[in-house]
Design a protein around this motif. Structure first.
Motif, PDB file in Angstrom:
ATOM      1  N   SER A 236     -14.119  64.510  -7.831  1.00 18.47           N
ATOM      2  CA  SER A 236     -15.019  64.605  -8.977  1.00 18.47           C
ATOM      3  C   SER A 236     -16.445  64.790  -8.459  1.00 18.47           C
ATOM      4  O   SER A 236     -16.724  64.551  -7.283  1.00 18.47           O
ATOM      5  N   ILE A 237     -17.327  65.175  -9.346  1.00 14.51           N
ATOM      6  CA  ILE A 237     -18.719  65.374  -8.925  1.00 14.51           C
ATOM      7  C   ILE A 237     -19.375  64.015  -8.606  1.00 14.51           C
ATOM      8  O   ILE A 237     -20.154  63.896  -7.660  1.00 14.51           O
ATOM      9  N   ASN A 238     -19.061  63.010  -9.375  1.00 12.14           N
ATOM     10  CA  ASN A 238     -19.612  61.683  -9.079  1.00 12.14           C
ATOM     11  C   ASN A 238     -19.188  61.214  -7.696  1.00 12.14           C
ATOM     12  O   ASN A 238     -19.959  60.584  -6.974  1.00 12.14           O
TER      13      ASN A 238
ATOM     14  N   HIS B 278     -16.573  70.888 -12.693  1.00 13.02           N
ATOM     15  CA  HIS B 278     -16.459  69.427 -12.674  1.00 13.02           C
ATOM     16  C   HIS B 278     -15.688  68.920 -11.463  1.00 13.02           C
ATOM     17  O   HIS B 278     -15.512  67.727 -11.301  1.00 13.02           O
ATOM     18  N   ARG B 279     -15.190  69.846 -10.654  1.00  8.76           N
ATOM     19  CA  ARG B 279     -14.420  69.431  -9.485  1.00  8.76           C
ATOM     20  C   ARG B 279     -14.863  70.235  -8.276  1.00  8.76           C
ATOM     21  O   ARG B 279     -15.415  71.345  -8.409  1.00  8.76           O
TER      22      ARG B 279
ATOM     23  N   ARG C 207     -21.724  71.565  -9.216  1.00 11.16           N
ATOM     24  CA  ARG C 207     -21.606  71.910 -10.632  1.00 11.16           C
ATOM     25  C   ARG C 207     -21.815  73.401 -10.851  1.00 11.16           C
ATOM     26  O   ARG C 207     -21.313  73.975 -11.806  1.00 11.16           O
TER      27      ARG C 207
ATOM     28  N   HIS D 124     -18.325  66.577 -21.820  1.00 10.33           N
ATOM     29  CA  HIS D 124     -18.413  68.026 -21.901  1.00 10.33           C
ATOM     30  C   HIS D 124     -17.171  68.596 -22.603  1.00 10.33           C
ATOM     31  O   HIS D 124     -17.252  69.472 -23.438  1.00 10.33           O
ATOM     32  N   ASN D 125     -15.999  68.050 -22.232  1.00 11.98           N
ATOM     33  CA  ASN D 125     -14.746  68.551 -22.803  1.00 11.98           C
ATOM     34  C   ASN D 125     -14.553  68.116 -24.247  1.00 11.98           C
ATOM     35  O   ASN D 125     -13.798  68.716 -24.989  1.00 11.98           O
TER      36      ASN D 125
ATOM     37  N   ASP E 173     -14.996  62.754 -14.276  1.00 14.16           N
ATOM     38  CA  ASP E 173     -16.353  62.229 -14.443  1.00 14.16           C
ATOM     39  C   ASP E 173     -16.612  61.943 -15.906  1.00 14.16           C
ATOM     40  O   ASP E 173     -16.071  62.605 -16.787  1.00 14.16           O
ATOM     41  N   ARG E 174     -17.479  60.994 -16.134  1.00 13.94           N
ATOM     42  CA  ARG E 174     -17.929  60.718 -17.500  1.00 13.94           C
ATOM     43  C   ARG E 174     -18.540  61.981 -18.125  1.00 13.94           C
ATOM     44  O   ARG E 174     -18.325  62.280 -19.295  1.00 13.94           O
ATOM     45  N   GLU E 175     -19.293  62.720 -17.304  1.00 15.86           N
ATOM     46  CA  GLU E 175     -19.943  63.937 -17.801  1.00 15.86           C
ATOM     47  C   GLU E 175     -18.892  64.960 -18.223  1.00 15.86           C
ATOM     48  O   GLU E 175     -19.052  65.651 -19.218  1.00 15.86           O
ATOM     49  N   GLN E 176     -17.818  65.048 -17.439  1.00 16.36           N
ATOM     50  CA  GLN E 176     -16.759  65.996 -17.764  1.00 16.36           C
ATOM     51  C   GLN E 176     -16.110  65.624 -19.090  1.00 16.36           C
ATOM     52  O   GLN E 176     -15.822  66.474 -19.935  1.00 16.36           O
TER      53      GLN E 176
END
Lengths: 547, 237
Positions: B4-6, B198-199, B38, A174-175, A168-171
Motif C-alpha cells: 500500500s502507499i502508506n 494505490h499500490r 501515487r 477514493h473507491n 489505504d484509508r485514502e484508497q
C-alpha cells in the motif's frame, strides 16, 4: 490538553463505536453469515457480511486450535485462538483460501488491497471454559462471572490503514466516493470489532453445542449482550496521538464544541435532566463493575464513584428554574470533582442532545493535514511566536535534568513495535523516535533565537533541516490549537497509559484497566445490541448498563 | 512485494532516517516517495537509488548550502530531497518562468515538490480555469506536471536513453534539471483526470536495500526492553 486530562477522558455520544451503531441502525444495515464452517474441535472459518447503502464488507474469521501455553496477551505472540480480516465486499472461495494462507500468520503474512483490516483475538481463559461448560450442561453461566471479566475474547491488535498490505484509508475513500461510510476515523476498525463480537458469541454457542450435544443450550441473549470484546493495548498505540496532531485536534474540538453547545442552553426541560439523571445511575453501575488492580486507576476509580454520588445529589437538588443549568453543573464539577469525574459528567451532559451535537461527528476526520506543507515565507519571528504559543509552557522545564529527559521512545528490532526505554540506563539514543515534540520545539527555539527575526524561515531551515518537524507543528497550530499535548512525553513521571486512554475513549472504550504504566485492558461494545437486534431504539445508550 | 502507499511511505521514512537523514528530512523522503507512487512512478526504487548514493557520500555532503543562487550542494551533487523541500518552502514566493537546478541527485525526487509549488501557484492565482503546466527536462527524463483545480499530477513521464543505461551502471549520479511553467486556460470538459495509483510493487533488491537502511532505526532487543513492553508473559485472563 495535559496528559492527566487526556488520561481521564470518557466515551461520549461522539465516540466512534457509538457513531457506528447509530449509523448502522439509521441506515438499516443488513447482516448475514454466509459461512460458518467450524468443526467440533473449534477449527474452521466463518464469514459475516455487513451490507450498507452503497456496498458490503465482510469479516472473514478463522478459528484455530491453540495450546494453552501458547496463548499470550502480548504483541510478540505468534499464534492466536482466532484471526480476522475485514474484506471489502463479499469474498469468493479463492479469496477465503488466500486469506487462510495469510491471516493466521498476522504480521508474518500479507493481505491485499481487498482487505481493510487485520486482527486477532484470544479467549479469556477465565471465562471461555466456564461459559462453554455451563452451556454444554444446559445451564446459563453465572452473570457475575460475565460481569467480572466482561468479554469472551480479547483482541491484541486491529491493524488498518494499509498495514501489512491492506487497503489505504485514502484508497477506501477514493473507491467509495458514493458513500462516506468509512470516512469517520477508525470506522473500519470499529466495524471489525463489532463483527468479531458476533462471531465470538456464535463460536461459544457452537463450542457448547459440540461439547454438550442435546443437553447444550444457547447463551441467553441478555447475558450475551453484556459481553464486549476485550482489547489489550500497549505502546504501539501511544505514538499515534503525538504523530497526528491535526486529527487529534479535531477530536478534541468536536468534544469541546459539543460541551460548549450544551452549556449554552439557557433553558432545559425536565426530560433532559431526567435523561442525564438516569444515565448517571447506569454509569454508577458501570463504575461498580469497572475493576482495576493498578494503583493509579484504583485511586481514580474511588474518586469517580464519589464524584458520581456527589453529582447525583447535586442533580436531584438543583432547581429546574436555573438558567444555563448545564453550565452551572459544569462549573460546579470543575470546583468539586476529580478530573475523571469532570470528564464523565461532561460526557453525560451531552446525552439528551443528539440533534445538537451528533452532527459534529462529521468534523472528526482529518482531510487536510497531508496537503499542508511548511510555509517558508513566514519570518523567524512569526514562527518563534507560534512555537511559543504551542510550547511556551515547556520553557519552564529543566531540559538539562535527567528527569525531563529520562525516557526514550524507540522501535525494537525484535518486533518492530514502539517501546519506551530509560535513556540514561540503556544505549538507545541513536534509535530515538521523534516523539518528544516539546523538547524538539525548545531545541528549535534555542536555534531560532540566534537568527535575525526578519529572515524567512526557509533560510533557517536550509541551515537547520532537522527543525522542519518543529516548524511544521508550529504552523499547524493555526488550524489545530488542541493538537499538541501540553506535557513532556519523555519525562520520568510520564504515564503512557494516559495517551492510550485518550485514544481509546474516543473509540468508545470503557472499563480501562491499566496492567502497568504502559499497557491497558479495555472492553469494546459491552451492552451493544447484536446485528439481529440493532434498531433505532437501542443503537445509542447501550454503553450504559441497564440498572 | 505489492504494498500500500502508506506502507511504502512508512518504509521510506524509516529508510531515509536509517541512511542518515534527520527525522524531519525523512518525512520529506516519505512525502516524495508516496507522491511518486501515487503518480505511477516507482518511488521506492528511486528512493533506494538515492539513499544508496547519498549514504555512500555522506548525507551532509549533498545538502543545499544556502538560498543564494545558483543553489549548490556538495562535491557529489545536490540532494533532490534537500532542494525539493526548500523549493516547497518557497512555494508562495514569486517564481521565475524558467529555472535550472544544477547537479541534482536522483532528479525524479524533485517532481513531488514541483507539483506542490504549482498547486500553491494556482491557489495564489485564485483562478480555477487556469491550468499550470510544469515542464521538466533533464538528462534522465522529460516530465509534465499538470495542476488543475488545485490538484497537481504527473501527466507525462518519459525516460531518456540515459536512463536505459542505468542497468549497465553508466547513468550519471546527478544531472542538471530545467523546469518551466506554462499557464493555459482550460474548460472543465477538457480536464483530464490524473489517475491515482494505490499500490506499488517494490522489486526484491530495492526492498532489501530500503529494509537494510530502515533496520538502522531499530534498537537491538534487550531483556529490559521486552519487560518494558507489556505486563509479562502470563497476562492471560
Amino acid at each position: 490538553m495535559t496528559l492527566n486530562r487526556l488520561g481521564s477522558l470518557h466515551q461520549c455520544r461522539l465516540s466512534f463505536m457509538r457513531q457506528l451503531t447509530r449509523r448502522m441502525a439509521k441506515e438499516q444495515w443488513q447482516f448475514s453469515r454466509p459461512h460458518f464452517n467450524v468443526n467440533s474441535q473449534g477449527v474452521g472459518y466463518a464469514v459475516y457480511t455487513a451490507s450498507y447503502p452503497g456496498g458490503k464488507a465482510s469479516l472473514v474469521a478463522f478459528a484455530h486450535e491453540l495450546p494453552d501455553e501458547l496463548r499470550s496477551d502480548r504483541v510478540i505472540a505468534e499464534q492466536w485462538d482466532t484471526t480476522f480480516a475485514l474484506f471489502n465486499g463479499v469474498p469468493s472461495v479463492a479469496d477465503i483460501e488466500r486469506l487462510q494462507q495469510n491471516v493466521p500468520l498476522q504480521e508474518a503474512g500479507r493481505i491485499s488491497e481487498s482487505e481493510l483490516t487485520l486482527s486477532r483475538a484470544n479467549r479469556s481463559v477465565r471465562l471461555w471454559n466456564h461459559v462453554v461448560d455451563a452451556l454444554a450442561s444446559g445451564q446459563q453461566p453465572e452473570a457475575e462471572a460475565l460481569h467480572d471479566v466482561g468479554y469472551l475474547m480479547r483482541t491484541t491488535a486491529v491493524y488498518g490503514s494499509g498495514k501489512f498490505g491492506a487497503a489505504d484509508r485514502e484508497q477506501l475513500n477514493h473507491n467509495l466516493e458514493q458513500s462516506d461510510v468509512f470516512k469517520a476515523p477508525f470506522a473500519v476498525e470499529m466495524l471489525t470489532v463489532y463483527l468479531i463480537r458476533t462471531f465470538v458469541r456464535d463460536l461459544v454457542n457452537h463450542a457448547a453445542q459440540c461439547k454438550g450435544g442435546d443437553n447444550a443450550i444457547q447463551l441467553d441473549a441478555s447475558l450475551a449482550r453484556e459481553l464486549g470484546i476485550g482489547n489489550s493495548t500497549g505502546l504501539g498505540m501511544a505514538p499515534f496521538l503525538i504523530n497526528h496532531p491535526v486529527l487529534v485536534n479535531n477530536w478534541i474540538v468536536a468534544r469541546e464544541e459539543a460541551i460548549s453547545r450544551v452549556r449554552s442552553l439557557e433553558h432545559i426541560d425536565a426530560t433532559d435532566r431526567q435523561c442525564v439523571f438516569d444515565l448517571l445511575e447506569r454509569m454508577q453501575l458501570l463504575t461498580d463493575r469497572w475493576q482495576s488492580n493498578h494503583p493509579v486507576q484504583q485511586t481514580k476509580l474511588i474518586a469517580l464513584k464519589n464524584d458520581l454520588n456527589k453529582a447525583q445529589s447535586y442533580l436531584s437538588k438543583a432547581s429546574m428554574d436555573t438558567t444555563f443549568f448545564w453550565n452551572e453543573l459544569f462549573n460546579w464539577c470543575e470546583e468539586n470533582l476529580s478530573t475523571e469525574g469532570q470528564e464523565c459528567i461532561a460526557s453525560l451532559m451531552l446525552e439528551p442532545y443528539g440533534e445538537l451535537v451528533d452532527g459534529l461527528s462529521h468534523c472528526m476526520d482529518d482531510p487536510i493535514s497531508h496537503t499542508l506543507r511548511i510555509d517558508g515565507t513566514q519570518t523567524v519571528q512569526a514562527v518563534t511566536s507560534l512555537l511559543e504559543t504551542s510550547f511556551g509552557w515547556a520553557k519552564d522545564v529543566d531540559w538539562a535534568s535527567d528527569e525531563a529527559n529520562a525516557r526514550c521512545w524507540y522501535v525494537s528490532e525484535e518486533k518492530l513495535e514502539p517501546r519506551l526505554g530509560e535513556r540514561h540506563e540503556e544505549p538507545l539514543e541513536e534509535y530515538e523516535q521523534p516523539l518528544a515534540p516539546a523538547r524538539d520545539a525548545i531545541t528549535a527555539l534555542t536555534d531560532l533565537n540566534r537568527w535575525d527575526d526578519s529572515k524567512r524561515i526557509a533560510e533557517f531551515l536550509v541551515a537547520h533541516p532537522e527543525h522542519r518537524r518543529a516548524v511544521q507543528r508550529a504552523q499547524w497550530h493555526r488550524i489545530a490549537p488542541y493538537g499538541e499535548i501540553r506535557d513532556n512525553t519523555i519525562d520520568a513521571a510520564m504515564l503512557p497509559i494516559d495517551l492510550l486512554r485518550a485514544k481509546l475513549s474516543f473509540f468508545g472504550a470503557t472499563r480501562f484497566d491499566p496492567r502497568s504504566d504502559r499497557w491497558v485492558r479495555i472492553c469494546l461494545y459491552p451492552g451493544a445490541p447484536y446485528p439481529e437486534e440493532l434498531n433505532a431504539n437501542n443503537a445509542d445508550h447501550w454503553i450504559y448498563p441497564n440498572v | 512485494m505489492n504494498t500500500s502507499i502508506n506502507e511504502v511511505a512508512a518504509l521510506a521514512r524509516k529508510a531515509a532516517r536509517g541512511a542518515g537523514y534527520s527525522w524531519s528530512m525523512a518525512d520529506e523522503a516519505a512525502f516524495a516517495t508516496a507522491w511518486l507512487c501515487r503518480n505511477g512512478l516507482n518511488g521506492a526504487v528511486l528512493l533506494a537509488e538515492h539513499l544508496n548514493l547519498t549514504h555512500e557520500h555522506g548525507i551532509q555532503e549533498s545538502k543545499l548550502q544556502s538560498l543564494e543562487l545558483p543553489w549548490r550542494g556538495g562535491p557529489v551533487g545536490l540532494c533532490a530531497l534537500s532542494a525539493g523541500a526548500t523549493l516547497s518552502d518557497l512555494a508562495q514566493c514569486e517564481h521565475q518562468q524558467s529555472e535550472t537546478l544544477n547537479q541534482i541527485i536522483t532528479p525524479e525526487l524533485l517532481l513531488p515538490f514541483l507539483a506542490y509549488v504549482s498547486q500553491r501557484a494556482q491557489k495564489k492565482l485564485n483562478d480555477d480555469s487556469l491550468c499550470i503546466k510544469t515542464l521538466i527536462v533533464c538528462e534522465r527524463f522529460e516530465a509534465h506536471i499538470h495542476c488543475m483545480n488545485g490538484v497537481a499530477g504527473l501527466n507525462k513521464f518519459s525516460a531518456t536513453s540515459a536512463t536505459t543505461a542505468a542497468s549497465s551502471g553508466k547513468r550519471s549520479q546527478f544531472c542538471d534539471l530545467n523546469y518551466q511553467y506554462q499557464f493555459t486556460s482550460h474548460t472543465p470538459q477538457k480536464v483530464r483526470e490524473v489517475s491515482v495509483s494505490h499500490r506499488i510493487n517494490i522489486p526484491a533488491n530495492e526492498l532489501e536495500s530500503l529494509n537494510r537502511f530502515a533496520a538502522n532505526t531499530y534498537a537491538p532487543a534487550t531483556e529490559a526492553s521486552r519487560q518494558g513492553a507489556g505486563a509479562g508473559n502470563t497476562d492471560n485472563d
